[in-house]
Design a protein around this motif. Structure first.
Motif, mmCIF file in Angstrom:
data_model
loop_
_atom_site.group_PDB
_atom_site.id
_atom_site.type_symbol
_atom_site.label_atom_id
_atom_site.label_comp_id
_atom_site.label_asym_id
_atom_site.label_seq_id
_atom_site.Cartn_x
_atom_site.Cartn_y
_atom_site.Cartn_z
ATOM 1 N N VAL A 158 0.839 -1.188 0.000
ATOM 2 C CA VAL A 158 0.000 0.000 0.000
ATOM 3 C C VAL A 158 0.881 1.249 0.000
ATOM 4 N N PHE A 159 0.508 2.176 -0.852
ATOM 5 C CA PHE A 159 1.146 3.490 -0.894
ATOM 6 C C PHE A 159 0.178 4.474 -0.248
ATOM 7 N N VAL A 160 0.629 5.146 0.807
ATOM 8 C CA VAL A 160 -0.219 6.066 1.567
ATOM 9 C C VAL A 160 0.222 7.498 1.262
ATOM 10 N N ALA A 161 -0.746 8.384 1.038
ATOM 11 C CA ALA A 161 -0.451 9.720 0.511
ATOM 12 C C ALA A 161 0.265 10.644 1.483
ATOM 13 N N ASN A 162 0.295 10.315 2.778
ATOM 14 C CA ASN A 162 1.167 11.076 3.683
ATOM 15 C C ASN A 162 1.522 10.204 4.888
ATOM 16 N N ASP A 163 2.523 10.639 5.643
ATOM 17 C CA ASP A 163 3.047 9.826 6.737
ATOM 18 C C ASP A 163 2.079 9.711 7.912
ATOM 19 N N GLN A 164 1.299 10.761 8.164
ATOM 20 C CA GLN A 164 0.352 10.697 9.273
ATOM 21 C C GLN A 164 -0.691 9.611 9.022
ATOM 22 N N MET A 165 -1.230 9.534 7.823
ATOM 23 C CA MET A 165 -2.181 8.464 7.519
ATOM 24 C C MET A 165 -1.480 7.110 7.541
ATOM 25 N N ALA A 166 -0.226 7.066 7.107
ATOM 26 C CA ALA A 166 0.516 5.801 7.142
ATOM 27 C C ALA A 166 0.656 5.300 8.574
ATOM 28 N N LEU A 167 0.821 6.213 9.519
ATOM 29 C CA LEU A 167 0.905 5.821 10.930
ATOM 30 C C LEU A 167 -0.385 5.124 11.366
ATOM 31 N N GLY A 168 -1.519 5.678 10.943
ATOM 32 C CA GLY A 168 -2.790 5.042 11.269
ATOM 33 C C GLY A 168 -2.939 3.691 10.601
ATOM 34 N N PRO A 191 6.769 -5.617 7.472
ATOM 35 C CA PRO A 191 6.412 -5.774 6.052
ATOM 36 C C PRO A 191 6.174 -7.209 5.623
ATOM 37 N N GLN A 192 6.182 -8.156 6.570
ATOM 38 C CA GLN A 192 6.128 -9.571 6.148
ATOM 39 C C GLN A 192 4.860 -9.897 5.354
ATOM 40 N N ASP A 193 3.716 -9.323 5.781
ATOM 41 C CA ASP A 193 2.453 -9.576 5.091
ATOM 42 C C ASP A 193 2.081 -8.428 4.146
ATOM 43 N N ILE A 194 2.278 -7.197 4.585
ATOM 44 C CA ILE A 194 1.926 -6.019 3.792
ATOM 45 C C ILE A 194 3.048 -4.986 3.901
ATOM 46 N N SER A 195 3.497 -4.500 2.774
ATOM 47 C CA SER A 195 4.479 -3.412 2.747
ATOM 48 C C SER A 195 3.751 -2.070 2.714
ATOM 49 N N VAL A 196 4.319 -1.085 3.389
ATOM 50 C CA VAL A 196 3.689 0.239 3.472
ATOM 51 C C VAL A 196 4.715 1.316 3.132
ATOM 52 N N VAL A 197 4.316 2.245 2.247
ATOM 53 C CA VAL A 197 5.139 3.411 1.904
ATOM 54 C C VAL A 197 4.331 4.674 2.169
ATOM 55 N N GLY A 198 4.958 5.674 2.778
ATOM 56 C CA GLY A 198 4.298 6.951 3.029
ATOM 57 C C GLY A 198 4.809 8.043 2.104
ATOM 58 N N PHE A 199 4.492 9.278 2.472
ATOM 59 C CA PHE A 199 4.917 10.430 1.676
ATOM 60 C C PHE A 199 5.068 11.621 2.621
ATOM 61 N N ASP A 200 6.210 12.257 2.615
ATOM 62 C CA ASP A 200 6.556 13.474 3.374
ATOM 63 C C ASP A 200 7.921 13.344 4.021
#
Length: 354
Positions: A259-269, A282-291
């Motif tokens: 999942v690519f998340v449009a900013n880091d605050q939402m990525a934290l959630g 990241p073993q099951d789902i990888s996450v990338v933020g922005f900022d």
């Protein structure tokens, strides 16, 4: 005590008396033994004054506590050496760091900054901010505000004020400084695809946000260019709470591995929601933020994210304003500040098929 002693006492007290009543340019000229015109030239930083004379005048200013009347100079020259900044979100890390850079860069150039925050971005509040700005003495304006808010109201910019807009698509009307939203989002998606993920889900920002829409468009284009399926994006409002709600939905998607998340605050959630639902990152789902806000290196796990150089955006905003002031000419067009992907521990290849 003879007359000479009396005169001596009065002379020695004269500078103090002038200091108490407020020294004038004539007082400085008298004490320094120069003309008022020379004092004016030193006060305004003009060349052509002997260094010895300049030091003599500066010493007289210091002794008398003289302060040049900057307001009078501004009225005479038509320049106030002040930049106005209008913004509607002071709580955002990006805006805070951009404003700090604007104030610092302006100060280096001898300019003050006047901040006009808009608490709630309504038509009336935006119009009110521009009205207040029109009553202030500013040479240039930096606008940290979505351009659709400017389009929604009739605003009158102060006459002869030079404008730079940050984070906007208004380059056809104003001088714009923006982060390379498209390049950053594309790098995030390509990183995840390069790790072997079949597709990338997206938690987007608000639909009325220019930044959010640029990132959505780049995410979709990167998937389409690779011939990948494009899942329906989930919408948030930039807050960690909205990211958490999106993360709960993503946790139920069995085929979601990135999942690519449009900013880091939402990525934290998102990270919190996935953890609560037993989906490992990241073993099951990888996450990338922005900022790349300062806290991202301390997320659990540390967040892979797209770095925005907010300080550089602020510096270039000031450069744009000052360039227009010095050339006495308005500019249009967009300057892009590069982004870069910062890879940490929240991304990895997808889990092997069972």
């Amino acid at each position: 005590m003879d007359s000479s002693d009396t005169a001596s006492t009065e002379d020695s007290g004269a500078p103090e008396a002038r200091r108490r009543r407020g020294a004038s340019m004539a007082d400085v000229a008298q004490l320094a033994g120069v003309s008022a015109q020379t004092v004016s030239r030193v006060s305004n930083g003009y060349a052509g004054v002997l260094e010895s004379t300049r030091k003599q005048v500066l010493q007289a200013m210091k002794e008398l506590g003289y302060r040049p009347n900057s307001a009078a100079r501004a009225l005479k020259s038509g320049q106030f050496h002040t930049i106005g900044v209008i913004t509607f979100n002071l709580s955002s890390t990006g805006n805070t760091r951009t404003i700090e850079a604007i104030a610092t860069s302006a100060a280096v150039e001898g300019y003050a900054t006047t901040l006009l925050p808009v608490a709630v971005p309504t038509q009336d509040s935006v119009r009110g901010a521009f009205t207040r700005l029109g009553e202030l003495a500013v040479d240039g304006i930096v606008i940290l505000m979505e351009v659709h808010l400017l389009d929604a109201v009739t605003v009158a910019l102060p006459p002869n004020a030079h404008v730079v807009v940050a984070d906007s698509n208004a380059g056809d009307r104003y001088c714009v400084v923006d982060t390379d939203q498209v390049g950053g989002a594309r790098a995030a998606v390509e990183h995840l695809l390069g790790l072997g993920h079949r597709t990338v889900w997206h938690v987007a920002g608000p639909a009325d946000s220019f930044s959010a829409e640029r990132r959505v468009g780049a995410w979709r284009s990167a998937l389409e260019a690779g011939g990948r399926a494009v899942p329906a994006p989930l919408r948030g409002d930039w807050s960690a709470q909205s990211g958490y709600r999106a993360g709960l939905r993503l946790a139920e998607e069995a085929d979601c591995t990135a999942v690519f998340v449009a900013n880091d605050q939402m990525a934290l959630g998102v990270l919190r929601a996935l953890h609560e639902r037993g989906r490992r990152v990241p073993q099951d789902i990888s996450v990338v933020g922005f900022d790349d806000i300062p806290e991202t290196a301390s997320f659990l796990p540390p967040l892979t994210t797209v770095h925005q150089d907010f300080s550089e955006v602020g510096r270039r905003c000031v450069d744009g304003v000052l360039r227009q002031i010095r050339n006495n000419q308005e500019e249009t067009g967009t300057t892009l500040v590069p982004t870069r992907l910062v890879v940490r521990q929240s991304t990895a290849p997808p889990p092997a098929a069972g």
